[in-house]
Design a protein around this motif. Structure first.
Motif, PDB file in Angstrom:
ATOM      1  N   THR A  14       0.841  -1.198   0.000  1.00 57.95           N
ATOM      2  CA  THR A  14       0.000   0.000   0.000  1.00 57.95           C
ATOM      3  C   THR A  14       0.874   1.246   0.000  1.00 57.95           C
ATOM      4  N   LYS A  15       1.917   1.244   0.793  1.00 60.08           N
ATOM      5  CA  LYS A  15       2.829   2.390   0.833  1.00 60.08           C
ATOM      6  C   LYS A  15       3.541   2.571  -0.500  1.00 60.08           C
ATOM      7  N   LYS A  16       3.913   1.442  -1.140  1.00 64.24           N
ATOM      8  CA  LYS A  16       4.552   1.523  -2.454  1.00 64.24           C
ATOM      9  C   LYS A  16       3.583   2.093  -3.485  1.00 64.24           C
ATOM     10  N   ALA A  17       2.308   1.706  -3.413  1.00 63.48           N
ATOM     11  CA  ALA A  17       1.308   2.231  -4.346  1.00 63.48           C
ATOM     12  C   ALA A  17       1.133   3.734  -4.146  1.00 63.48           C
ATOM     13  N   GLU A  18       1.058   4.171  -2.884  1.00 63.54           N
ATOM     14  CA  GLU A  18       0.941   5.604  -2.612  1.00 63.54           C
ATOM     15  C   GLU A  18       2.142   6.360  -3.172  1.00 63.54           C
ATOM     16  N   ARG A  19       3.335   5.815  -2.973  1.00 68.49           N
ATOM     17  CA  ARG A  19       4.554   6.452  -3.468  1.00 68.49           C
ATOM     18  C   ARG A  19       4.533   6.529  -4.994  1.00 68.49           C
ATOM     19  N   TRP A  20       4.040   5.459  -5.653  1.00 68.21           N
ATOM     20  CA  TRP A  20       3.989   5.425  -7.110  1.00 68.21           C
ATOM     21  C   TRP A  20       3.131   6.570  -7.641  1.00 68.21           C
ATOM     22  N   PHE A  21       1.958   6.784  -7.038  1.00 62.86           N
ATOM     23  CA  PHE A  21       1.066   7.858  -7.488  1.00 62.86           C
ATOM     24  C   PHE A  21       1.619   9.237  -7.109  1.00 62.86           C
ATOM     25  N   LYS A  22       2.263   9.348  -5.941  1.00 59.92           N
ATOM     26  CA  LYS A  22       2.848  10.627  -5.530  1.00 59.92           C
ATOM     27  C   LYS A  22       3.956  11.055  -6.482  1.00 59.92           C
ATOM     28  N   GLU A  23       4.813  10.099  -6.863  1.00 63.75           N
ATOM     29  CA  GLU A  23       5.934  10.423  -7.743  1.00 63.75           C
ATOM     30  C   GLU A  23       5.464  10.935  -9.104  1.00 63.75           C
ATOM     31  N   ARG A  24       4.303  10.517  -9.543  1.00 68.27           N
ATOM     32  CA  ARG A  24       3.763  10.943 -10.833  1.00 68.27           C
ATOM     33  C   ARG A  24       2.778  12.098 -10.694  1.00 68.27           C
ATOM     34  N   ARG A  25       2.665  12.616  -9.473  1.00 65.41           N
ATOM     35  CA  ARG A  25       1.777  13.734  -9.160  1.00 65.41           C
ATOM     36  C   ARG A  25       0.333  13.454  -9.577  1.00 65.41           C
ATOM     37  N   VAL A  93      -5.992  -2.315  -2.788  1.00 62.77           N
ATOM     38  CA  VAL A  93      -7.023  -2.350  -3.822  1.00 62.77           C
ATOM     39  C   VAL A  93      -7.067  -0.934  -4.381  1.00 62.77           C
ATOM     40  N   VAL A  94      -6.723  -0.792  -5.648  1.00 65.87           N
ATOM     41  CA  VAL A  94      -6.655   0.533  -6.273  1.00 65.87           C
ATOM     42  C   VAL A  94      -7.771   0.619  -7.304  1.00 65.87           C
ATOM     43  N   ASN A  96      -9.994   2.995 -10.113  1.00 68.30           N
ATOM     44  CA  ASN A  96     -10.073   4.158 -10.997  1.00 68.30           C
ATOM     45  C   ASN A  96     -11.412   4.044 -11.707  1.00 68.30           C
ATOM     46  N   GLY A  97     -12.453   4.578 -11.099  1.00 65.89           N
ATOM     47  CA  GLY A  97     -13.792   4.439 -11.666  1.00 65.89           C
ATOM     48  C   GLY A  97     -14.246   2.991 -11.607  1.00 65.89           C
ATOM     49  N   LYS A  98     -14.495   2.393 -12.767  1.00 70.67           N
ATOM     50  CA  LYS A  98     -14.939   1.006 -12.814  1.00 70.67           C
ATOM     51  C   LYS A  98     -13.783   0.022 -12.944  1.00 70.67           C
ATOM     52  N   GLN A  99     -12.559   0.535 -13.093  1.00 73.09           N
ATOM     53  CA  GLN A  99     -11.380  -0.320 -13.176  1.00 73.09           C
ATOM     54  C   GLN A  99     -10.783  -0.477 -11.787  1.00 73.09           C
ATOM     55  N   ALA A 100     -10.190  -1.645 -11.532  1.00 73.71           N
ATOM     56  CA  ALA A 100      -9.566  -1.875 -10.226  1.00 73.71           C
ATOM     57  C   ALA A 100      -8.453  -2.907 -10.350  1.00 73.71           C
ATOM     58  N   THR A 101      -7.510  -2.813  -9.414  1.00 70.23           N
ATOM     59  CA  THR A 101      -6.458  -3.812  -9.307  1.00 70.23           C
ATOM     60  C   THR A 101      -6.332  -4.236  -7.858  1.00 70.23           C
ATOM     61  N   VAL A 102      -5.792  -5.432  -7.658  1.00 71.33           N
ATOM     62  CA  VAL A 102      -5.518  -5.928  -6.320  1.00 71.33           C
ATOM     63  C   VAL A 102      -4.028  -6.221  -6.251  1.00 71.33           C
ATOM     64  N   GLY A 103      -3.370  -5.642  -5.261  1.00 71.16           N
ATOM     65  CA  GLY A 103      -1.931  -5.798  -5.145  1.00 71.16           C
ATOM     66  C   GLY A 103      -1.199  -4.660  -5.833  1.00 71.16           C
ATOM     67  N   TYR A 104       0.115  -4.775  -5.862  1.00 70.52           N
ATOM     68  CA  TYR A 104       0.961  -3.737  -6.454  1.00 70.52           C
ATOM     69  C   TYR A 104       1.088  -4.012  -7.943  1.00 70.52           C
ATOM     70  N   PRO A 106       1.912  -1.637 -10.966  1.00 75.45           N
ATOM     71  CA  PRO A 106       2.208  -0.380 -11.645  1.00 75.45           C
ATOM     72  C   PRO A 106       2.046  -0.456 -13.167  1.00 75.45           C
ATOM     73  N   GLU A 107       2.226  -1.638 -13.755  1.00 79.75           N
ATOM     74  CA  GLU A 107       2.074  -1.745 -15.208  1.00 79.75           C
ATOM     75  C   GLU A 107       0.623  -1.493 -15.629  1.00 79.75           C
ATOM     76  N   VAL A 108      -0.334  -1.863 -14.807  1.00 85.17           N
ATOM     77  CA  VAL A 108      -1.751  -1.582 -15.112  1.00 85.17           C
ATOM     78  C   VAL A 108      -2.047  -0.114 -14.856  1.00 85.17           C
TER      79      VAL A 108
END
Length: 113
Positions: A14-25, A93-94, A96-104, A106-108
């Motif tokens: 979860t922390k890695k996912a937050e960092r991924w989105f933060k780095e890309r603003r 669980v990330v 984006n509207g009707k799209q979702a992923t489970v786990g880390y 970043p390619e999606v």
């Protein structure tokens, strides 16, 4: 994009996912599953996106044995247990509207831009 990150406070992915989105603003909303949980509508949306409830269940969680989710047959009962024990969800669980992923994944997330 309307990104929501459902995660646990001590989850490294979860922390890695937050960092991924933060780095890309990319703005996101973080929802702590331990405090708030997931609503029934959100769970249904994520279930449709990831192809069922089985990918959402984390067999390594502390609530796995306590909830007896492994012995439930119907999807409805499993969904009820996931709502009752949000610690059962594999995080992050990330959405984006009707799209979702489970786990880390970043390619999606890269394809969501």
């Amino acid at each position: 994009m309307n990104i929501q990150i459902f995660g646990k406070g001590k989850c490294f992915d979860t922390k890695k996912a937050e960092r991924w989105f933060k780095e890309r603003r990319i703005p996101y909303q973080k929802i702590d599953l331990g405090r708030i949980g997931m609503s029934k509508g959100e769970l249904e949306s994520v279930k449709r996106s990831v192809g069922g409830l089985k990918p959402l269940i984390d067999p390594a969680s502390k609530d796995y044995d306590r909830s007896f989710v492994a012995y439930l047959a119907s999807e409805e009962n499993i969904a009820d247990k996931l709502l009752e024990y949000p610690g059962l969800l594999k995080t992050p669980v990330v959405r984006n509207g009707k799209q979702a992923t489970v786990g880390y994944c970043p390619e999606v997330w890269e394809s969501w831009k």
